[in-house]
Design an enzyme around this catalytic site. Structure first.
Site, PDB file in Angstrom:
ATOM      1  N   ALA A   1      39.915-143.895  79.874  1.00  0.00           N
ATOM      2  CA  ALA A   1      39.671-144.093  78.663  1.00  0.00           C
ATOM      3  C   ALA A   1      40.718-145.573  78.271  1.00  0.00           C
ATOM      4  O   ALA A   1      40.829-146.395  77.844  1.00  0.00           O
ATOM      5  CB  ALA A   1      39.714-143.192  77.428  1.00  0.00           C
ATOM      6  N   TYR A   2      42.336-144.972  78.635  1.00  0.00           N
ATOM      7  CA  TYR A   2      42.800-145.839  78.246  1.00  0.00           C
ATOM      8  C   TYR A   2      42.975-146.734  79.174  1.00  0.00           C
ATOM      9  O   TYR A   2      43.120-148.389  78.994  1.00  0.00           O
ATOM     10  CB  TYR A   2      44.638-145.430  78.590  1.00  0.00           C
ATOM     11  CG  TYR A   2      46.399-145.766  78.428  1.00  0.00           C
ATOM     12  CD1 TYR A   2      46.242-146.155  77.595  1.00  0.00           C
ATOM     13  CD2 TYR A   2      46.112-146.768  79.861  1.00  0.00           C
ATOM     14  CE1 TYR A   2      47.909-147.319  77.079  1.00  0.00           C
ATOM     15  CE2 TYR A   2      47.315-146.678  78.970  1.00  0.00           C
ATOM     16  CZ  TYR A   2      48.320-147.616  78.422  1.00  0.00           C
ATOM     17  OH  TYR A   2      49.182-148.113  78.470  1.00  0.00           O
TER      18      TYR A   2
END
Length: 229
Positions: free
Chosen positions: A135-136
């Site tokens: 996600a990051y």
């Protein structure tokens, strides 16, 4: 002319170091953060709160010349198939929507005055990906794409938009990672150490200044040699 700046995530880490560096260069700086230690409190994922905070900043400073988008979260540290929808959405709401909301709020004023500098904090993870931080990594790739697009849109206006892609830096945000993740990310750095916030802030200072004149839509690595492109 005395320049002014707004730094998000400015209560700690890269944001605080950037704010201090800009002050050393003579800029009048306001910080924006969820923390009460900041000059302005707002959730960057909330467009109404961002619009109100920017209006407040302009009211206090008279104008905004520089925006540093440093607010961010690491997000879930787990394999992609274990990431929950709300974890993914929260990571993007801060890292991507937050950057979008701030840029949208400040760009019209910068264009009208014919001068501006926007510095977006991306990450080497957005270029190369970090395992268990999907996600990051994806959100920071989005910040890079946003920067390149906006830089081209504003290329003839006097407003320059660039991004910085740090490798692992000693900050409170990275302190939330597990020791194993930090050791892995540090092992990828040829200099064999984490970077320091003040090292990143030096690059922010240049990108926020009159000294940068022919660079926009670019991504500047500060990775101790990790970056491969």
């Amino acid at each position: 002319m005395d320049r002014t700046a707004l730094v998000t995530g400015g209560a700690s880490g890269l944001g605080a170091a950037s704010a201090e560096r800009l002050r050393q260069d003579g800029l009048s700086v306001l910080t924006l953060d969820l923390s009460a230690d900041a000059d302005l409190q707002a959730d960057v994922s909330d467009p109404a709160a961002v619009a109100a905070a920017v209006a407040d900043a302009v009211g206090r400073l008279g104008r905004l010349d520089v925006l540093v988008n440093s607010a961010g979260v690491v997000g879930p540290n787990k394999p992609l198939w274990e990431v929950e929808d709300d974890e993914w959405a929260r990571t993007f709401s801060v890292n991507v929507l937050g950057t979008f909301h701030l840029c949208r709020a400040v760009v019209p004023g910068m264009v009208e005055q014919g001068w501006g500098r926007i510095v977006n904090l991306a990450s080497i993870a957005g270029k190369e990906g970090n395992p268990n931080l999907s996600a990051y990594s994806a959100s920071k790739a989005a910040v890079i794409g946003l920067t390149k697009s906006l830089g081209k849109e504003l290329a003839t206006t006097g407003v320059l938009v660039n991004a910085i892609a740090p490798a692992v830096i000693e900050t409170p945000m990275n302190a939330t990672n597990t020791p194993e993740v930090l050791a892995y990310m540090t092992s990828l750095v040829p200099m064999r150490r984490m970077g320091r916030a003040e090292e990143v802030a030096e690059l922010v200072g240049w990108l926020a200044s009159d000294r940068v004149t022919f660079s926009t839509g670019a991504v500047y690595d500060i990775s101790g040699g990790r970056a491969t492109y």
